[in-house]
Scaffold this active site. Structure first.
Site, PDB file in Angstrom:
ATOM      1  N   HIS A  94       0.839  -1.205   0.000  1.00 30.56           N
ATOM      2  CA  HIS A  94       0.000   0.000   0.000  1.00 30.56           C
ATOM      3  C   HIS A  94       0.863   1.240   0.000  1.00 30.56           C
ATOM      4  CE1 HIS A  94       0.671  -1.479   4.088  1.00 30.56           C
ATOM      5  NE2 HIS A  94       0.717  -0.223   4.483  1.00 30.56           N
ATOM      6  N   HIS A 111       0.916   5.141   1.157  1.00 31.51           N
ATOM      7  CA  HIS A 111       0.265   6.147   1.992  1.00 31.51           C
ATOM      8  C   HIS A 111       0.349   7.467   1.218  1.00 31.51           C
ATOM      9  CE1 HIS A 111       0.485   3.915   5.957  1.00 31.51           C
ATOM     10  NE2 HIS A 111       1.437   3.278   5.291  1.00 31.51           N
TER      11      HIS A 111
END
Ligand code: 5GP
Length: 186
Positions: free
Chosen positions: A172, A174
């Site tokens: 992922h 951010h």
């Protein structure tokens, strides 16, 4: 040297060097503040010890999460992708999902993930075949920044592995913004 002076020196020398944070944590646990309501530790000490404790918790959680990283077990993000767990979606296409972080570290904090993990538990596991999805994730980060009104200044962070405090093993990005960012990062 008198015994109290020696003990104080040993504590101070523990604070030096790479293990200083762990040493501080150890000192806090092994020498608890007396439970006398009239006793209040100096504000500075309380602030330092609580932030050290938070750091230690974060690092311990990251190390624990890394143990099952490559087991193929689903993560919390699979439940977010399947909408089993609700999230606030900011952007979505056939390959990418972007949703607000549950514990935002900035006024805008969005996570951008591939819908199909395909071995991408962390950036450090990326292979040549992942080039396309990696590009899509980065481009999705830019779309998110635009949608969130932070295109003039935003940060994209990828924590990869336990030393970077990664806590969810589904790659992922951010996307952070909406405030002045500092450098160097912690
Ligand atoms: P990491 O520490 O692995 O780089 O980042 C994982 C992020 O996922 C953290 O910032 C954490 O707040 C976020 N997170 C963990 N669980 C959930 C959840 O259930 N929902 C949402 N929206 N974010 C989550």
């Amino acid at each position: 040297m008198a015994a109290p002076a020696m003990a104080a020196m040993n504590s101070v020398s523990l604070l030096r060097g790479p293990l200083s944070l762990r040493a501080l944590h150890f000192i806090r646990i092994s020498n608890p503040v007396p439970r006398n309501p009239l006793f209040r530790a100096p504000f500075h000490f309380r602030r330092v010890s609580s932030s050290v404790s938070a750091i230690s918790d974060e690092e311990a959680a990251a190390r624990a999460a890394a143990v099952n990283a490559d087991s193929g077990a689903p993560t919390i993000f699979d439940k977010i992708i399947s909408k089993e767990i609700p999230s606030t979606i900011v952007y979505e296409d056939e390959a990418v999902l972007a949703f607000r972080d549950i514990s935002p570290q900035a006024p805008v904090h969005v996570l951008v993930i591939p819908k199909l993990r395909d071995g991408l538990t962390e950036l450090g596991k990326a292979e040549k075949r992942h080039e396309e999805i990696l590009g899509r994730l980065l481009y999705a980060a830019k779309i998110v920044a635009e949608k969130e009104g932070i295109i003039d200044g935003f940060r994209v962070v990828v924590n990869s592995g336990p030393s970077a405090c990664q806590s969810v093993y589904h790659l992922h990005l951010h996307v952070l913004g909406g405030r002045q960012m500092k450098w160097p990062p912690g």
